[in-house]
Design a protein around this motif. Structure first.
Motif, PDB file in Angstrom:
ATOM      1  N   SER A 131       0.822  -1.214   0.000  1.00 46.89           N
ATOM      2  CA  SER A 131       0.000   0.000   0.000  1.00 46.89           C
ATOM      3  C   SER A 131       0.854   1.261   0.000  1.00 46.89           C
ATOM      4  O   SER A 131       0.423   2.314  -0.459  1.00 46.89           O
ATOM      5  CB  SER A 131      -0.952   0.014   1.201  1.00 46.89           C
ATOM      6  OG  SER A 131      -0.232   0.124   2.418  1.00 46.89           O
ATOM      7  N   ARG A 132       2.108   1.152   0.495  1.00 45.94           N
ATOM      8  CA  ARG A 132       2.984   2.324   0.557  1.00 45.94           C
ATOM      9  C   ARG A 132       4.124   2.255  -0.464  1.00 45.94           C
ATOM     10  O   ARG A 132       5.080   3.021  -0.386  1.00 45.94           O
ATOM     11  CB  ARG A 132       3.568   2.467   1.965  1.00 45.94           C
ATOM     12  CG  ARG A 132       2.505   2.771   3.034  1.00 45.94           C
ATOM     13  CD  ARG A 132       3.140   3.297   4.304  1.00 45.94           C
ATOM     14  NE  ARG A 132       3.969   4.472   4.064  1.00 45.94           N
ATOM     15  CZ  ARG A 132       3.500   5.713   3.891  1.00 45.94           C
ATOM     16  NH1 ARG A 132       2.189   5.929   3.922  1.00 45.94           N
ATOM     17  NH2 ARG A 132       4.326   6.728   3.694  1.00 45.94           N
ATOM     18  N   ALA A 133       4.017   1.350  -1.424  1.00 44.33           N
ATOM     19  CA  ALA A 133       5.110   1.178  -2.392  1.00 44.33           C
ATOM     20  C   ALA A 133       5.379   2.458  -3.168  1.00 44.33           C
ATOM     21  O   ALA A 133       6.534   2.864  -3.354  1.00 44.33           O
ATOM     22  CB  ALA A 133       4.779   0.032  -3.345  1.00 44.33           C
ATOM     23  N   VAL A 134       4.331   3.127  -3.634  1.00 45.69           N
ATOM     24  CA  VAL A 134       4.523   4.362  -4.391  1.00 45.69           C
ATOM     25  C   VAL A 134       5.082   5.456  -3.486  1.00 45.69           C
ATOM     26  O   VAL A 134       6.014   6.181  -3.856  1.00 45.69           O
ATOM     27  CB  VAL A 134       3.210   4.807  -5.058  1.00 45.69           C
ATOM     28  CG1 VAL A 134       3.362   6.199  -5.683  1.00 45.69           C
ATOM     29  CG2 VAL A 134       2.766   3.798  -6.114  1.00 45.69           C
ATOM     30  N   ALA A 135       4.536   5.560  -2.283  1.00 43.48           N
ATOM     31  CA  ALA A 135       4.990   6.598  -1.360  1.00 43.48           C
ATOM     32  C   ALA A 135       6.447   6.409  -0.959  1.00 43.48           C
ATOM     33  O   ALA A 135       7.170   7.386  -0.716  1.00 43.48           O
ATOM     34  CB  ALA A 135       4.090   6.618  -0.119  1.00 43.48           C
ATOM     35  N   LEU A 137      -0.848   8.518  -8.145  1.00 44.93           N
ATOM     36  CA  LEU A 137      -1.830   7.609  -7.574  1.00 44.93           C
ATOM     37  C   LEU A 137      -1.109   6.619  -6.674  1.00 44.93           C
ATOM     38  O   LEU A 137       0.066   6.304  -6.877  1.00 44.93           O
ATOM     39  CB  LEU A 137      -2.560   6.884  -8.702  1.00 44.93           C
ATOM     40  CG  LEU A 137      -3.845   6.119  -8.352  1.00 44.93           C
ATOM     41  CD1 LEU A 137      -4.937   7.074  -7.895  1.00 44.93           C
ATOM     42  CD2 LEU A 137      -4.316   5.316  -9.573  1.00 44.93           C
ATOM     43  N   ALA A 138      -1.811   6.071  -5.696  1.00 40.33           N
ATOM     44  CA  ALA A 138      -1.169   5.213  -4.698  1.00 40.33           C
ATOM     45  C   ALA A 138      -0.785   3.834  -5.229  1.00 40.33           C
ATOM     46  O   ALA A 138      -0.123   3.072  -4.518  1.00 40.33           O
ATOM     47  CB  ALA A 138      -2.085   5.045  -3.481  1.00 40.33           C
ATOM     48  N   ARG A 139      -1.164   3.506  -6.444  1.00 43.67           N
ATOM     49  CA  ARG A 139      -0.730   2.230  -7.025  1.00 43.67           C
ATOM     50  C   ARG A 139      -0.721   2.325  -8.542  1.00 43.67           C
ATOM     51  O   ARG A 139      -1.408   3.165  -9.139  1.00 43.67           O
ATOM     52  CB  ARG A 139      -1.643   1.079  -6.588  1.00 43.67           C
ATOM     53  CG  ARG A 139      -3.028   1.062  -7.235  1.00 43.67           C
ATOM     54  CD  ARG A 139      -3.692  -0.275  -6.985  1.00 43.67           C
ATOM     55  NE  ARG A 139      -5.052  -0.361  -7.516  1.00 43.67           N
ATOM     56  CZ  ARG A 139      -5.342  -0.741  -8.766  1.00 43.67           C
ATOM     57  NH1 ARG A 139      -4.374  -1.027  -9.610  1.00 43.67           N
ATOM     58  NH2 ARG A 139      -6.600  -0.822  -9.157  1.00 43.67           N
TER      59      ARG A 139
END
Length: 453
Positions: free
Chosen positions: A20-24, A38-40
């Motif tokens: 869930s936090r891969a992009v962040a 976007l978060a994914r």
């Protein structure tokens, strides 16, 4: 929802998965540090994407042949049929084809409908399309352990758009180490210098020398082309046909160099004939049936929603079908001038149609997009987002993708530059069945299209 998306969302909801936090948590390159992401990422099966790309390439070839097929090569009659401004017709006629086939380069914007089928909204056939930098996002995600493991499990692949674009510009350039000039309309560079910085960064990251300028900075000297003091080999066009009026000297210098082969205008001004949404309306018009092959007709039927040039006799029908239609200016961009029939009262819709019936507008059948679930990494809540899939095409075929999305509860126009609520991402592809099936895109995939991880 496809298997990969369902599993990704399930893991994002699970405590401790890390997805869930891969992009962040991804370490982004400089070209993406100011991007609203976007978060994914999204996912698509390669055969489905391949089918859409094949249809787009078939439609491209038809679009650029419409003046010949329907108007015996008379560009001015073709332009008039699109509702184009008469003052532009002579200029377009002079630059049509320019002695070579139209440049296959641009970005098609599509929805995926509730059945997962791609539907074409518009075809931006021009050098100055945005989103090249998003092709760098996959590498950043692959460096996040949780995402790398997921990508390996599903044999996810991606294409770096910058590599495809750079390869294209090198292939058309007259010198092996070309200087590429991004040329803008007079007075426009200060406004675009910051938004264009990611494009400059990714092209320079591919080893290209890049200079910026406006039409007024362009001059010819001894058959060579200069922007400011730099000799340039390729002009990546960020100006429109309209912008050249009153600035003929710069255009003439580019044209002379292009004709002599000492520099290349990419894309040519004739692309204005085909990026016009009226061209799509001609393509789906019954009178086009007689000039299409069976293969071309099937491609159009699969990917192009019903689209028509708006004329006065069509207004009453469009009023009756308000809930299923959207009105678009033929030459609009960033959603300007778009009116969604289902989102406005009948009287307002009728007035918009009557105002637009004089020419220069199309009506298109509504495509209900399939939402994509996204888990908010901060709250853990799952929300539906509506994506617009941007698929790049180059002379070698598929050139990667750039996606913009907004919450499904948002408006009917999804524009990254016009709304801070719109976020960006990219899509990975997954081979069908056995991961070895990933070779199905081999003829359109260069060396940069690698398994993730």
């Amino acid at each position: 929802m496809d298997e990969v998306t369902a599993r990704y969302v399930e893991l994002c909801r699970a405590d401790g998965s890390g997805l869930s936090r891969a992009v962040a948590e991804a370490e982004l390159p400089g070209c993406l540090r100011d991007a609203r992401l976007l978060a994914r990422p999204l996912f698509a099966d390669e055969p489905e994407l391949r089918a859409a790309v094949d249809d787009l390439l078939a439609l491209f070839d038809v679009l650029v042949s419409l003046p010949d097929r329907l108007f015996d090569g008379d560009v001015e009659r073709y332009w008039a049929a699109l509702g184009g401004e008469p003052r532009m017709a002579p200029l377009l006629r002079r630059h049509a084809h320019a002695g070579r086939p139209a440049d296959r380069f641009g970005r098609a914007d599509l929805y995926r409908d509730e059945h997962g089928r791609f539907a074409l909204l518009e075809f931006n056939i021009a050098g100055g399309v945005g989103g090249f930098e998003l092709g760098e996002l996959p590498r950043s995600l692959e460096a996040v352990p949780a995402f790398a493991a997921f990508a390996e499990r599903y044999a996810l692949r991606h294409v770096r758009t910058a590599e495809r674009v750079a390869a294209t510009l090198r292939a058309v350039a007259p010198r092996p180490s070309p200087v590429v000039a991004l040329v803008f309309a007079p007075g426009a560079l200060p406004r675009y210098r910051r938004p264009i910085a990611p494009t400059v960064a990714v092209l320079e990251g591919q080893g290209l020398d890049v200079v910026l300028g406006e039409l007024g900075d362009v001059r010819g000297d001894g058959g060579k082309l200069f922007v400011g003091t730099a000799r340039v080999d390729v002009v990546l066009r960020f100006f429109t046909v309209d912008d050249t009026i009153g600035h003929e000297d710069g255009l003439a210098a580019i044209t002379r160099a292009d004709e002599k082969g000492t520099a290349v205008l990419w894309t040519g001004l004739d692309s204005a004939l085909f990026t016009n949404k009226g061209a799509l309306a001609l393509l789906s018009d019954p009178r086009c049936d007689a000039v299409l092959s069976a293969r071309e007709r099937r491609a159009a039927e699969r990917i192009l929603p019903w689209t028509r040039l708006l004329t006065a006799p069509l207004v009453d029908r469009c009023v009756e079908e308000r809930e299923r239609l959207i009105l678009k200016p033929c030459r609009g961009f960033a959603g300007s001038g778009v009116v969604a029939g289902w989102a406005c009262p009948e009287r307002e819709w009728r007035d918009a149609l009557r105002d637009a019936a004089g020419g220069g507008f199309v009506v298109q059948r509504r495509v209900v997009p399939r939402p994509e679930p996204v888990v908010d990494p901060g709250t853990g809540a799952t929300e539906d987002w509506t994506p617009v899939w941007g698929l790049f095409v180059t002379p070698d075929g598929y050139g990667g993708n750039a996606i913009r999305a907004q919450r499904a509860t948002g408006g009917d126009v999804i524009g990254y530059s016009t709304s801070t609520e719109t976020l960006a991402t990219v899509a990975f592809t997954r081979p069908a069945g056995d991961p070895a099936a990933g070779d199905q895109l081999a003829d359109d995939r260069p060396a940069d299209a690698q398994p993730a991880g």
